[in-house]
Design a protein around this motif. Sequence first.
Motif, PDB file in Angstrom:
ATOM      1  N   GLN A 104      -3.695   9.064 -15.519  1.00  0.00           N
ATOM      2  CA  GLN A 104      -3.037   8.894 -14.238  1.00  0.00           C
ATOM      3  C   GLN A 104      -4.067   8.607 -13.144  1.00  0.00           C
ATOM      4  O   GLN A 104      -5.219   9.055 -13.216  1.00  0.00           O
ATOM      5  CB  GLN A 104      -2.214  10.130 -13.892  1.00  0.00           C
ATOM      6  CG  GLN A 104      -0.995  10.297 -14.796  1.00  0.00           C
ATOM      7  CD  GLN A 104      -0.008  11.295 -14.231  1.00  0.00           C
ATOM      8  OE1 GLN A 104      -0.331  12.080 -13.339  1.00  0.00           O
ATOM      9  NE2 GLN A 104       1.211  11.271 -14.755  1.00  0.00           N
ATOM     10  N   VAL A 105      -3.634   7.868 -12.136  1.00  0.00           N
ATOM     11  CA  VAL A 105      -4.475   7.469 -11.012  1.00  0.00           C
ATOM     12  C   VAL A 105      -3.946   8.159  -9.762  1.00  0.00           C
ATOM     13  O   VAL A 105      -2.729   8.304  -9.586  1.00  0.00           O
ATOM     14  CB  VAL A 105      -4.467   5.944 -10.829  1.00  0.00           C
ATOM     15  CG1 VAL A 105      -5.293   5.537  -9.610  1.00  0.00           C
ATOM     16  CG2 VAL A 105      -4.986   5.270 -12.089  1.00  0.00           C
ATOM     17  N   THR A 106      -4.848   8.583  -8.894  1.00  0.00           N
ATOM     18  CA  THR A 106      -4.462   9.231  -7.634  1.00  0.00           C
ATOM     19  C   THR A 106      -4.868   8.364  -6.463  1.00  0.00           C
ATOM     20  O   THR A 106      -6.034   7.968  -6.343  1.00  0.00           O
ATOM     21  CB  THR A 106      -5.123  10.617  -7.488  1.00  0.00           C
ATOM     22  OG1 THR A 106      -4.682  11.467  -8.560  1.00  0.00           O
ATOM     23  CG2 THR A 106      -4.739  11.257  -6.158  1.00  0.00           C
ATOM     24  N   MET A 107      -3.880   8.065  -5.609  1.00  0.00           N
ATOM     25  CA  MET A 107      -4.120   7.341  -4.362  1.00  0.00           C
ATOM     26  C   MET A 107      -4.103   8.342  -3.211  1.00  0.00           C
ATOM     27  O   MET A 107      -3.199   9.177  -3.114  1.00  0.00           O
ATOM     28  CB  MET A 107      -3.031   6.288  -4.139  1.00  0.00           C
ATOM     29  CG  MET A 107      -3.102   5.105  -5.100  1.00  0.00           C
ATOM     30  SD  MET A 107      -4.565   4.081  -4.808  1.00  0.00           S
ATOM     31  CE  MET A 107      -4.314   3.646  -3.098  1.00  0.00           C
ATOM     32  N   ARG A 108      -5.104   8.270  -2.324  1.00  0.00           N
ATOM     33  CA  ARG A 108      -5.204   9.202  -1.207  1.00  0.00           C
ATOM     34  C   ARG A 108      -4.961   8.471   0.111  1.00  0.00           C
ATOM     35  O   ARG A 108      -5.454   7.350   0.314  1.00  0.00           O
ATOM     36  CB  ARG A 108      -6.562   9.902  -1.202  1.00  0.00           C
ATOM     37  CG  ARG A 108      -6.841  10.653  -2.507  1.00  0.00           C
ATOM     38  CD  ARG A 108      -8.074  11.515  -2.434  1.00  0.00           C
ATOM     39  NE  ARG A 108      -8.298  12.188  -3.713  1.00  0.00           N
ATOM     40  CZ  ARG A 108      -7.685  13.295  -4.105  1.00  0.00           C
ATOM     41  NH1 ARG A 108      -6.807  13.873  -3.283  1.00  0.00           N
ATOM     42  NH2 ARG A 108      -7.942  13.841  -5.280  1.00  0.00           N
ATOM     43  N   TYR A 109      -4.205   9.143   1.002  1.00  0.00           N
ATOM     44  CA  TYR A 109      -3.839   8.554   2.292  1.00  0.00           C
ATOM     45  C   TYR A 109      -4.240   9.522   3.406  1.00  0.00           C
ATOM     46  O   TYR A 109      -3.924  10.708   3.361  1.00  0.00           O
ATOM     47  CB  TYR A 109      -2.339   8.282   2.361  1.00  0.00           C
ATOM     48  CG  TYR A 109      -1.874   7.255   1.346  1.00  0.00           C
ATOM     49  CD1 TYR A 109      -1.869   5.906   1.658  1.00  0.00           C
ATOM     50  CD2 TYR A 109      -1.452   7.658   0.074  1.00  0.00           C
ATOM     51  CE1 TYR A 109      -1.449   4.956   0.731  1.00  0.00           C
ATOM     52  CE2 TYR A 109      -1.031   6.720  -0.853  1.00  0.00           C
ATOM     53  CZ  TYR A 109      -1.035   5.379  -0.519  1.00  0.00           C
ATOM     54  OH  TYR A 109      -0.619   4.448  -1.447  1.00  0.00           O
TER      55      TYR A 109
END
Length: 237
Positions: free
Chosen positions: A76-81
């Motif tokens: 899984q990939v995590t995108m941070r905002y």
Amino acid sequence: MTQDSTAPDPTTISYPVTNGPDIILPAPYFAPGIYLTPTVVQLAYHPAHDGQPARVDAAVTGWRHSYGVRDEINQQVTMRYQNGFTGWPTWLTEQARQHTPDDRIATITTAELAHAIDNSTPYPIELDTQLCQFMAGRLLEMLTVGKRLDHPVWQPEQEPPPRPQPEPEDPSRLAAGTEADRIVAYRSPHWMYLYCTRHTDDLGTTWTPLTSDDLPDGGLCAKCGADVLIPQDGAKA
């Protein structure tokens, strides 16, 4: 950048996502047909501290897909905002506002912010409704906006107290007033003179008031020559 050890801990909310909107991955992950299917959203609400405003960060974790097929790496990939809501997917911005834990980052809609903008302009300036809504939408893209729930602009408008109703007129006074209004002339004690109502200030009480019923054929005022049955307005002649 050294993290401030005195900053209060953020309030963190994490929840699973099913059938969520896909996220197009930015560089260096971006390529045609590459996107992220979210499975978990984590929101971190940081309270205001040391002159810095409150803010919210987000992390979206999910599977990377290529043309509809899940990545073979099977990780899984995590995108941070961060940085407020700038560049955030619309659905993520709405959820961040919806899940805010308290009024430090109060939930506010575009319509509510447009209402605040409209009420902040000085009189007599009036802003077009569409302009207010456009400005509100742009501000929500650039800023983390909170609202003071105790401010009068968010309070329901108070209905004015009912005014006291006037008392009904006494029927006897109405009748008397109607009779007085019908007086068209006064006759002298010896029936020699007829004066219209414009020349009766100094006649005393011996002159007889007459109505139109007393003068069916009318009569001429001995003072000005006017027909007493014709309404006499204006100054004395």
